[in-house]
Design an enzyme around this catalytic site. Structure first.
Site, mmCIF file in Angstrom:
data_model
loop_
_atom_site.group_PDB
_atom_site.id
_atom_site.type_symbol
_atom_site.label_atom_id
_atom_site.label_comp_id
_atom_site.label_asym_id
_atom_site.label_seq_id
_atom_site.Cartn_x
_atom_site.Cartn_y
_atom_site.Cartn_z
ATOM 1 N N SER A 142 -4.229 -4.819 0.783
ATOM 2 C CA SER A 142 -4.031 -4.494 -0.627
ATOM 3 C C SER A 142 -4.107 -5.760 -1.457
ATOM 4 C CB SER A 142 -2.665 -3.850 -0.842
ATOM 5 O OG SER A 142 -2.355 -3.747 -2.230
ATOM 6 N N TYR A 156 6.190 -3.088 -0.320
ATOM 7 C CA TYR A 156 4.783 -2.814 -0.042
ATOM 8 C C TYR A 156 3.988 -4.113 0.090
ATOM 9 C CZ TYR A 156 0.071 -0.914 -0.660
ATOM 10 O OH TYR A 156 -1.269 -0.591 -0.503
#
Length: 247
Positions: A142, A156
């Site tokens: 990501s 995250y």
């Protein structure tokens, strides 16, 4: 589309929707025999596999909860046993749990670590037993691993940052076997979890250099390139497909 992956067998975890579905479709269109895993939505996964087969590709959907290491290992070993080989592993399945750090629970941490960190390690560990020279491991990370500009992403971002270390270390370990390991970091991408017409999409798009979201196919194109023979000298690399989000 050129069939540069004819004869190859690929496994895409979390491949029933979003980026995973686009990757599975792209690899199949390039000639690979693709197995995609799903956690709960069998109807959606089967529909994707059916669509790939109608388009002339080869695809199978199998249930495997990426939070369960035994299920992950069984999925990898099952593909190798059923197809007689495994050439490409795409670690795509992910948990996307956000929130203020003081509100995140132990269960949130356990789920995120299990899916985003442990599952790629376990899948890669199982795949190493099967991957031949020329094999590929491609991790999906990501943009938030490099630039967490919004609050609520601490858990995250931490989990996706771990994939940088895994990718670099595995590339060193598997390089002598002619197996490459690379990381693709998507930026804002139009998926169910983060739609391009969502309430925060305009603000998110403004942080990119290009000013808009990616389509899942944009991420799939980068993954597909790394799976081809043309990418044989790329390993341990992080490819940011983020519209300039981290520039």
């Amino acid at each position: 589309m050129e069939n540069t992956l004819d004869g190859k067998v690929a496994l895409v975890t979390g491949g029933s929707r979003g980026i995973g579905a686009a990757v599975a479709s792209r690899l199949a269109a390039m000639g690979a025999d693709v197995t995609l895993t799903y956690r709960s939505d069998r109807e959606r996964a089967d529909a994707l596999a059916d669509r790939i087969r109608r388009d002339g590709g080869r695809a199978t959907a199998v249930r495997a909860d990426s939070a369960d290491p035994a299920a992950v290992t069984a999925a990898v070993d099952g593909v190798a046993a059923d197809r007689g080989r495994l050439d490409i592993l795409v670690n795509n399945a992910g948990a996307f749990l956000l929130g203020p750090v003081e509100q995140l629970t132990a269960a949130d941490v356990e789920q995120t670590v299990a899916v985003n960190i442990r599952a790629p390690f376990v899948a890669s560990q199982a795949a190493v037993r099967h991957l031949p020279a020329g094999g590929r491991i491609i991790n999906i990370g990501s943009n938030m691993a490099e630039r967490a500009i919004f609050p609520g992403f601490s858990l995250y971002s931490m989990s996706k940052t771990a994939l940088i270390g895994l990718t670099k270390a595995l590339s060193r370990e598997l390089g002598p076997r002619a197996v490459t390991v690379n990381l693709v970091n998507p930026g804002p991408t139009d998926t169910d979890a983060n739609p391009a017409d969502g309430p925060n999409a305009e603000a998110i798009s403004a942080f990119t250099a290009l000013g808009h979201y990616a389509a899942p196919a944009d991420i799939a194109a980068a993954v597909a390139f790394l799976a081809t023979p043309e990418a044989r000298y790329i390993t341990g690399a992080t490819l940011n497909v983020d519209g300039g989000f981290t520039s």
